[in-house]
Write an enzyme that holds these catalytic residues in place. Structure first.
Site, PDB file in Angstrom:
ATOM      1  N   HIS A  10      40.484  13.419  41.543  1.00 59.79           N
ATOM      2  CA  HIS A  10      41.789  13.927  41.087  1.00 59.79           C
ATOM      3  C   HIS A  10      42.714  14.219  42.270  1.00 59.79           C
ATOM      4  O   HIS A  10      43.904  13.895  42.244  1.00 59.79           O
ATOM      5  CB  HIS A  10      41.617  15.227  40.297  1.00 59.79           C
ATOM      6  CG  HIS A  10      40.782  15.117  39.067  1.00 59.79           C
ATOM      7  ND1 HIS A  10      39.521  15.651  38.982  1.00 59.79           N
ATOM      8  CD2 HIS A  10      41.020  14.534  37.869  1.00 59.79           C
ATOM      9  CE1 HIS A  10      39.024  15.419  37.776  1.00 59.79           C
ATOM     10  NE2 HIS A  10      39.914  14.740  37.079  1.00 59.79           N
TER      11      HIS A  10
ATOM     12  N   LEU B 265      38.767  19.888  38.553  1.00 57.97           N
ATOM     13  CA  LEU B 265      39.241  18.863  39.488  1.00 57.97           C
ATOM     14  C   LEU B 265      38.257  18.607  40.626  1.00 57.97           C
ATOM     15  O   LEU B 265      37.665  19.535  41.170  1.00 57.97           O
ATOM     16  CB  LEU B 265      40.598  19.312  40.057  1.00 57.97           C
ATOM     17  CG  LEU B 265      41.670  19.605  38.996  1.00 57.97           C
ATOM     18  CD1 LEU B 265      42.935  20.146  39.655  1.00 57.97           C
ATOM     19  CD2 LEU B 265      41.979  18.378  38.151  1.00 57.97           C
TER      20      LEU B 265
END
Lengths: 275, 275
Positions: free
Chosen positions: B34, B30
């Site tokens: 994100h 991530l």
């Protein structure tokens, strides 16, 4: 009580359905086969939804979409008698708007048996059923074993795409003389109606052969062909298959299934039986 | 609080999620892009589910599936910091069992732009997202405009198959110097990292051309190509498109979008901007 008739996706999706929801997808022109599915749904569920939609995408370009029989008034009467709660009755435009582009495809098991002569059929079936499951959101969907390959294909789709709906398989329903109930039986002439019995009789013949110790599918198939030809039937396929994978069986075992599709006059009929 | 980590479909489907459910599908590793999606989900929803699954079916045979970066420990740390409620973290076998056979296909808009050089990519995306929506059953799904074509394709699928989940589009997030955030930026050398800026700069150039009265996509494209070539970029495509239909535009209007894919070193990067 008359069922509530719902024509739009939005209204169906916004309708709160109470308790366990049973769903029976149909193309209408209901016969006793359909009614047996609805009775099973009434028995197992708190709310029952029946859809009536002649799904164009499961008909090939040279198939019988335009002449497929319809009788909505009679269908509503029958569904009222069974105390169905909702009839979902959308238009073609509602289900397939102009810019529709999405298809659900199941590989392999859709290209054999009925899929050979009806190459786009199962894509139409899986797509419309995926849509209907998202619209109705049922706990259980009731399907008849008359369309045996269809059940196997839809079970595969539900498993693969993780739909929460469970399929309940219901037995094939026959006329008194044994012909499998089908909306398409209506197409037959009186003579054709008699000849059509050869599907059922050939299945019975295979079953009795098997019970007498013949496990060889090829030899059973030959005898079935003979009986069908004698009745002017033109065979699309006869296959002995595993009931889960639909794989062809050379040596038949108990629990296997024999499936066939036969043209009688201008009508393609299907039937099947557990061996 | 640490998010609850769920690894099986059954457990995820049986978990009662309360209130409005927001969902962010990811392939893990991530980054701030994100995290911006997750913040949007936290803002709009009562329960937030993030999935982490490097989906093999959206990678072509010669693509970077095996080297795609993963760091589950770090991901969990980041998601804990954002107070995510559930992490759905299935295995490949859980999502694609051996006899998996079902694919969701969107026609036309999946064969252009990224679909040209990645022919099976969108089939993988639509199939995994259909599965995830059936598993998580979210009210809202948060997607980043970095993958602009992906959003348009998924909106089409949701509309066509009547999923009840609404897509929330979230803006693309950039590094300080303008490079679009991507897990694949990690593949770049220091030199490549500098060259990669040409995607953003060429988009800015097109935007400023347009603001100065150039509406001709071909001439803008030529200038972008020049800038990218100077930075050793190999162009997969540059297209000016209608943001809804993704149709190519010769004459560009306000609200249209320019999309591009460029190879920098061995890494294929994408970016886009509203004109």
């Amino acid at each position: 009580m008359k069922p509530k008739i719902i024509k739009t996706i939005q209204e169906m999706q916004n309708t709160k359905l109470s308790g366990k929801v049973g769903f029976v997808p149909t193309m209408g022109f209901l016969h006793k086969g359909h009614l047996s599915l609805i009775r099973a749904a009434k028995r197992d569920c708190d709310t029952v939804v029946v859809s009536i939609f002649v799904n164009p995408s499961q008909f090939g370009p040279n198939e019988d979409l335009s002449q497929y029989p319809r009788d909505f008034v009679q269908d509503v009467k029958l569904l009222s008698g069974l105390e169905v709660d909702y009839i979902f009755f959308p238009t073609e435009k509602e289900m397939y708007p102009d810019d529709f582009k999405t298809w659900v495809n199941v590989d392999k098991i859709t290209t054999i048996l009925c899929g050979k002569s009806r190459p786009i059929h199962f894509q139409g079936v899986t797509t419309i059923v995926a849509k209907l499951m998202n619209i109705v959101n049922p706990d259980m969907m009731f399907l008849g074993e008359k369309d045996f390959q269809q059940i196997v294909v839809l079970e595969q789709m539900i498993r693969d795409l993780n739909f929460k709906t469970k399929i309940v398989r219901c037995p094939l329903i026959r006329e008194k003389d044994g012909l499998a109930m089908s909306s398409r039986n209506k197409y037959l002439s009186e003579k054709g109606r008699q000849e059509a019995l050869c599907l059922y009789l050939s299945l019975l013949q295979a079953k009795s052969e098997f019970q007498n110790g013949n496990f060889d599918s090829l030899s059973m198939k030959k005898k079935m062909e003979k009986l069908i030809h004698k009745n002017n039937g033109i065979i699309d396929y006869i296959e002995f298959v595993d009931p889960t994978s639909l794989e062809s069986k050379a040596k038949v075992r108990k629990g296997d299934r024999v499936l066939l599709a036969v043209w009688i006059e201008d009508t393609r009929l299907i039937d099947n039986m557990e061996i």
